[in-house]
Design a protein around this motif. Structure first.
Motif, PDB file in Angstrom:
ATOM      1  N   GLY A  25      38.948  15.586 -51.875  1.00  0.00           N
ATOM      2  CA  GLY A  25      38.568  14.112 -52.691  1.00  0.00           C
ATOM      3  C   GLY A  25      38.957  14.082 -53.984  1.00  0.00           C
ATOM      4  N   PHE A  26      39.197  12.990 -54.661  1.00  0.00           N
ATOM      5  CA  PHE A  26      39.514  12.788 -55.807  1.00  0.00           C
ATOM      6  C   PHE A  26      39.192  11.399 -56.341  1.00  0.00           C
ATOM      7  CE2 PHE A  26      42.805  10.580 -53.387  1.00  0.00           C
ATOM      8  CZ  PHE A  26      43.316   9.560 -54.031  1.00  0.00           C
ATOM      9  N   TRP A  27      39.312  11.233 -57.715  1.00  0.00           N
ATOM     10  CA  TRP A  27      38.914   9.834 -58.222  1.00  0.00           C
ATOM     11  C   TRP A  27      39.997   9.264 -59.349  1.00  0.00           C
ATOM     12  CZ3 TRP A  27      36.684  14.655 -58.730  1.00  0.00           C
ATOM     13  CH2 TRP A  27      36.639  15.323 -59.829  1.00  0.00           C
ATOM     14  N   VAL A  28      40.086   8.410 -59.655  1.00  0.00           N
ATOM     15  CA  VAL A  28      41.315   7.791 -60.475  1.00  0.00           C
ATOM     16  C   VAL A  28      40.638   6.805 -61.451  1.00  0.00           C
ATOM     17  CG1 VAL A  28      43.507   6.689 -60.491  1.00  0.00           C
ATOM     18  CG2 VAL A  28      43.009   7.922 -58.537  1.00  0.00           C
ATOM     19  N   ARG A  29      40.680   7.016 -62.564  1.00  0.00           N
ATOM     20  CA  ARG A  29      40.412   5.731 -63.545  1.00  0.00           C
ATOM     21  C   ARG A  29      41.524   4.646 -63.907  1.00  0.00           C
ATOM     22  NH1 ARG A  29      36.865   3.548 -66.987  1.00  0.00           N
ATOM     23  NH2 ARG A  29      37.699   2.837 -68.820  1.00  0.00           N
ATOM     24  N   TYR A  30      41.240   3.499 -63.364  1.00  0.00           N
ATOM     25  CA  TYR A  30      42.102   2.515 -63.870  1.00  0.00           C
ATOM     26  C   TYR A  30      41.930   2.035 -65.287  1.00  0.00           C
ATOM     27  CZ  TYR A  30      42.754   3.086 -58.800  1.00  0.00           C
ATOM     28  OH  TYR A  30      43.216   3.572 -57.429  1.00  0.00           O
ATOM     29  N   GLN A  31      42.465   2.401 -66.192  1.00  0.00           N
ATOM     30  CA  GLN A  31      42.040   2.033 -67.499  1.00  0.00           C
ATOM     31  C   GLN A  31      42.246   0.739 -67.852  1.00  0.00           C
ATOM     32  OE1 GLN A  31      43.811   5.175 -69.562  1.00  0.00           O
ATOM     33  NE2 GLN A  31      45.425   3.837 -70.445  1.00  0.00           N
ATOM     34  N   ASP A  32      43.267   0.013 -67.510  1.00  0.00           N
ATOM     35  CA  ASP A  32      43.294  -1.289 -67.740  1.00  0.00           C
ATOM     36  C   ASP A  32      42.372  -2.068 -67.580  1.00  0.00           C
ATOM     37  OD1 ASP A  32      46.046  -0.401 -68.680  1.00  0.00           O
ATOM     38  OD2 ASP A  32      46.964  -1.180 -67.009  1.00  0.00           O
ATOM     39  N   ILE A  33      41.634  -1.719 -66.542  1.00  0.00           N
ATOM     40  CA  ILE A  33      40.393  -2.707 -66.088  1.00  0.00           C
ATOM     41  C   ILE A  33      38.999  -2.173 -66.026  1.00  0.00           C
ATOM     42  CG2 ILE A  33      42.160  -4.382 -64.780  1.00  0.00           C
ATOM     43  CD1 ILE A  33      41.256  -2.843 -62.248  1.00  0.00           C
ATOM     44  N   GLY A  34      39.207  -0.740 -66.460  1.00  0.00           N
ATOM     45  CA  GLY A  34      37.598  -0.358 -66.600  1.00  0.00           C
ATOM     46  C   GLY A  34      37.044   0.078 -65.406  1.00  0.00           C
ATOM     47  N   VAL A  35      37.731   0.337 -64.410  1.00  0.00           N
ATOM     48  CA  VAL A  35      37.407   0.797 -62.844  1.00  0.00           C
ATOM     49  C   VAL A  35      37.564   2.074 -62.638  1.00  0.00           C
ATOM     50  CG1 VAL A  35      37.769   0.095 -60.573  1.00  0.00           C
ATOM     51  CG2 VAL A  35      37.475  -1.805 -62.377  1.00  0.00           C
ATOM     52  N   THR A  36      36.775   2.892 -61.835  1.00  0.00           N
ATOM     53  CA  THR A  36      37.045   4.239 -61.242  1.00  0.00           C
ATOM     54  C   THR A  36      37.235   4.122 -59.857  1.00  0.00           C
ATOM     55  OG1 THR A  36      36.625   5.357 -63.347  1.00  0.00           O
ATOM     56  CG2 THR A  36      36.591   6.621 -61.509  1.00  0.00           C
ATOM     57  N   GLY A  37      38.193   4.471 -59.275  1.00  0.00           N
ATOM     58  CA  GLY A  37      38.055   4.714 -57.846  1.00  0.00           C
ATOM     59  C   GLY A  37      37.647   5.996 -57.239  1.00  0.00           C
ATOM     60  N   ILE A  38      36.848   6.226 -56.491  1.00  0.00           N
ATOM     61  CA  ILE A  38      36.439   7.738 -56.035  1.00  0.00           C
ATOM     62  C   ILE A  38      36.728   7.690 -54.436  1.00  0.00           C
ATOM     63  CG2 ILE A  38      34.360   9.162 -55.829  1.00  0.00           C
ATOM     64  CD1 ILE A  38      32.994   7.340 -57.884  1.00  0.00           C
ATOM     65  N   TYR A  39      37.561   8.970 -54.205  1.00  0.00           N
ATOM     66  CA  TYR A  39      38.070   8.724 -53.050  1.00  0.00           C
ATOM     67  C   TYR A  39      37.467  10.079 -52.158  1.00  0.00           C
ATOM     68  CZ  TYR A  39      41.125   5.032 -54.707  1.00  0.00           C
ATOM     69  OH  TYR A  39      41.735   4.093 -55.372  1.00  0.00           O
ATOM     70  N   GLY A  40      37.254   9.837 -50.891  1.00  0.00           N
ATOM     71  CA  GLY A  40      37.230  11.123 -49.964  1.00  0.00           C
ATOM     72  C   GLY A  40      38.308  11.562 -49.401  1.00  0.00           C
ATOM     73  N   ALA A  49      33.223   3.011 -59.591  1.00  0.00           N
ATOM     74  CA  ALA A  49      32.532   2.811 -60.768  1.00  0.00           C
ATOM     75  C   ALA A  49      32.832   1.676 -61.749  1.00  0.00           C
ATOM     76  CB  ALA A  49      32.416   4.024 -61.276  1.00  0.00           C
ATOM     77  N   ILE A  50      32.082   1.055 -62.235  1.00  0.00           N
ATOM     78  CA  ILE A  50      32.545  -0.233 -63.067  1.00  0.00           C
ATOM     79  C   ILE A  50      31.859   0.089 -64.398  1.00  0.00           C
ATOM     80  CG2 ILE A  50      32.641  -2.648 -63.583  1.00  0.00           C
ATOM     81  CD1 ILE A  50      33.840  -2.124 -60.971  1.00  0.00           C
ATOM     82  N   ASP A  51      32.839   0.141 -65.431  1.00  0.00           N
ATOM     83  CA  ASP A  51      32.473   0.480 -66.802  1.00  0.00           C
ATOM     84  C   ASP A  51      31.892  -0.684 -67.379  1.00  0.00           C
ATOM     85  OD1 ASP A  51      33.412   2.392 -69.094  1.00  0.00           O
ATOM     86  OD2 ASP A  51      33.782   0.516 -70.005  1.00  0.00           O
ATOM     87  N   ALA A  52      30.726  -0.065 -68.407  1.00  0.00           N
ATOM     88  CA  ALA A  52      29.969  -1.201 -68.999  1.00  0.00           C
ATOM     89  C   ALA A  52      30.762  -2.268 -70.125  1.00  0.00           C
ATOM     90  CB  ALA A  52      28.886  -0.433 -69.651  1.00  0.00           C
ATOM     91  N   MET A  53      31.606  -1.493 -70.607  1.00  0.00           N
ATOM     92  CA  MET A  53      32.355  -2.204 -71.827  1.00  0.00           C
ATOM     93  C   MET A  53      33.595  -2.946 -71.225  1.00  0.00           C
ATOM     94  SD  MET A  53      30.997  -2.453 -74.983  1.00  0.00           S
ATOM     95  CE  MET A  53      32.425  -2.878 -75.841  1.00  0.00           C
ATOM     96  N   GLU A  54      34.347  -2.079 -70.423  1.00  0.00           N
ATOM     97  CA  GLU A  54      35.831  -2.695 -70.190  1.00  0.00           C
ATOM     98  C   GLU A  54      35.672  -3.099 -68.897  1.00  0.00           C
ATOM     99  OE1 GLU A  54      38.060   0.712 -70.713  1.00  0.00           O
ATOM    100  OE2 GLU A  54      38.120   0.478 -73.075  1.00  0.00           O
ATOM    101  N   GLY A  55      34.781  -2.862 -67.981  1.00  0.00           N
ATOM    102  CA  GLY A  55      34.833  -3.206 -66.385  1.00  0.00           C
ATOM    103  C   GLY A  55      34.923  -4.638 -66.339  1.00  0.00           C
ATOM    104  N   PRO A  56      34.964  -5.227 -64.937  1.00  0.00           N
ATOM    105  CA  PRO A  56      34.912  -6.620 -64.623  1.00  0.00           C
ATOM    106  C   PRO A  56      33.502  -6.934 -64.423  1.00  0.00           C
ATOM    107  CG  PRO A  56      35.531  -5.256 -62.692  1.00  0.00           C
ATOM    108  CD  PRO A  56      35.946  -4.412 -63.989  1.00  0.00           C
ATOM    109  N   LEU A  57      33.193  -8.245 -64.601  1.00  0.00           N
ATOM    110  CA  LEU A  57      31.731  -8.656 -64.247  1.00  0.00           C
ATOM    111  C   LEU A  57      31.658  -8.617 -62.864  1.00  0.00           C
ATOM    112  CD1 LEU A  57      31.375 -11.226 -66.911  1.00  0.00           C
ATOM    113  CD2 LEU A  57      30.692  -8.899 -66.942  1.00  0.00           C
ATOM    114  N   VAL A  58      30.686  -8.193 -62.343  1.00  0.00           N
ATOM    115  CA  VAL A  58      30.277  -8.155 -61.095  1.00  0.00           C
ATOM    116  C   VAL A  58      28.955  -8.886 -60.611  1.00  0.00           C
ATOM    117  CG1 VAL A  58      29.869  -6.657 -58.940  1.00  0.00           C
ATOM    118  CG2 VAL A  58      31.478  -6.072 -60.718  1.00  0.00           C
ATOM    119  N   ARG A  59      29.012  -9.693 -59.586  1.00  0.00           N
ATOM    120  CA  ARG A  59      27.721 -10.336 -59.157  1.00  0.00           C
ATOM    121  C   ARG A  59      27.192 -10.116 -57.906  1.00  0.00           C
ATOM    122  NH1 ARG A  59      27.892 -16.912 -59.991  1.00  0.00           N
ATOM    123  NH2 ARG A  59      27.644 -16.354 -62.356  1.00  0.00           N
ATOM    124  N   LEU A  60      25.843  -9.850 -57.770  1.00  0.00           N
ATOM    125  CA  LEU A  60      25.113  -9.615 -56.639  1.00  0.00           C
ATOM    126  C   LEU A  60      24.332 -10.837 -56.345  1.00  0.00           C
ATOM    127  CD1 LEU A  60      24.636  -7.632 -54.118  1.00  0.00           C
ATOM    128  CD2 LEU A  60      22.815  -6.721 -55.525  1.00  0.00           C
TER     129      LEU A  60
END
Length: 329
Positions: A25-40, A49-60
């Motif tokens: 498994g591995f993980w990648v932080r896409y720092q331009d958009i504040g997102v981390t992808g976690i891969y099996g 994972a969505i960053d509090a400061m830099e990540g996109p707004l997500v609505r449920l």
């Protein structure tokens, strides 16, 4: 989707940091958009994972999840869960976790930009979130590959409340820069630290094996890095200058630790912005020279301490790490 498909879906976002785990498994932080992808294994996306400061707004549905005041977001999540007949539990950080939706909430300290154009800490927390696949939703932080990305097994768990001692409820310790914090002198062994704290046993211990692929139970020497003393409200950090663990730094917990002052300024449990202002004013009044700690706090040179911020519900309060002369903050 696999990692190539995820990167394409993100518009070729720049890979700022990645790490591979022992099981593939591995993980990648896409720092331009504040997102981390976690891969099996097989490079299949298992969590985001969505960053509090830099990540996109997500609505449920109608609930905004990211960069919110934690208590407000929690209340809206609870309301939506009741309406949808979804169970809500408290995760390791004291935030809502809903297995039916594969979401586990978190928080981070909010930052802004100062009048001089530099990043500065705010005095409140804002929300982040981890989204996982159905296979991981029952216990995301206890399941691979999320556990490899963020292993919380040895961290202090929170029940969802953040009681803060008043200054009157705290013990008051003296501090000798680079030498001692209260009864704790730098260079002590772990047993001497426990004895100095009245025989208190550590409420949590953290360490590591010498190589990243080793786990507990494997061959090799486990290395102690710190002991957490919940009753006293401190964490003892160790290093190995002569091959055996010695006390190199002491973190005094913001919510429960003893009070320590510098030049009459209370350092523990204070509002971060006001503490920074008080330190700057003292430095200016006495022409002491100015350093900025790794966390961005202004301090005079030669004191070897770092002012951090810890959560107290929706707000942040100060806690401080005091270090020996050669410790790298």
């Amino acid at each position: 989707m696999d990692s190539d498909e995820a990167e394409a879906a993100l518009g070729g976002a720049r890979n700022g940091h990645s790490q591979v785990a022992a099981d593939g498994g591995f993980w990648v932080r896409y720092q331009d958009i504040g997102v981390t992808g976690i891969y099996g294994p097989g490079m299949i996306l298992a969590g985001v994972a969505i960053d509090a400061m830099e990540g996109p707004l997500v609505r449920l549905q109608e609930v905004e999840l990211i960069a919110r005041v934690p208590s407000q977001a929690s209340a809206e999540i609870q309301h939506l869960a009741r309406r949808e007949d979804a169970a809500v539990r408290v995760n390791w950080s004291g935030d809502p976790e809903i297995a039916a939706w594969g979401v586990s909430m978190g928080t981070a300290l909010e930052y802004g930009i100062s009048s001089t154009g530099h990043p500065e800490r705010k005095d409140r927390m804002i929300t982040s979130a981890l989204f996982v696949s159905a296979e991981l939703a029952d216990s995301p932080y206890e399941t691979e590959p999320v556990r490899q990305w963020c292993d919380v097994r040895e961290r202090a768990k929170n029940s969802g409340s953040w009681p803060v001692k008043t200054d009157q409820e705290r013990s008051h310790w003296d501090w000798s820069p680079q030498k001692a914090v209260g009864p704790l002198r730098f260079g002590m062994t772990p047993q001497q630290v426990a004895d100095a704290l009245g025989g208190e046993a550590p409420s949590g211990r953290q360490g590591h094996f010498p190589y990243w692929w080793w786990r507990r139970g494997a061959a090799g020497q486990w290395t102690l890095t710190h002991d957490r003393f919940e009753r006293t409200g401190v964490t003892a950090h160790y290093w190995y200058p002569a091959g055996l663990p010695e006390l190199g730094a002491v973190k005094v917990h913001g919510r429960t630790g003893p009070q320590i002052t510098y030049a009459g300024i209370p350092l523990i449990g204070a509002t971060p912005s006001r503490l920074d202002e008080a330190m700057l004013q003292h430095i200016e009044d006495h022409d002491l020279g100015l350093l900025f700690t790794p966390s961005g706090s202004p301090i005079p040179p030669g004191l070897q301490f770092d002012i951090n911020a810890t959560r107290a519900g929706d707000t942040a309060i100060s806690e401080v790490t005091f270090a020996s002369a050669d410790w790298e903050l």
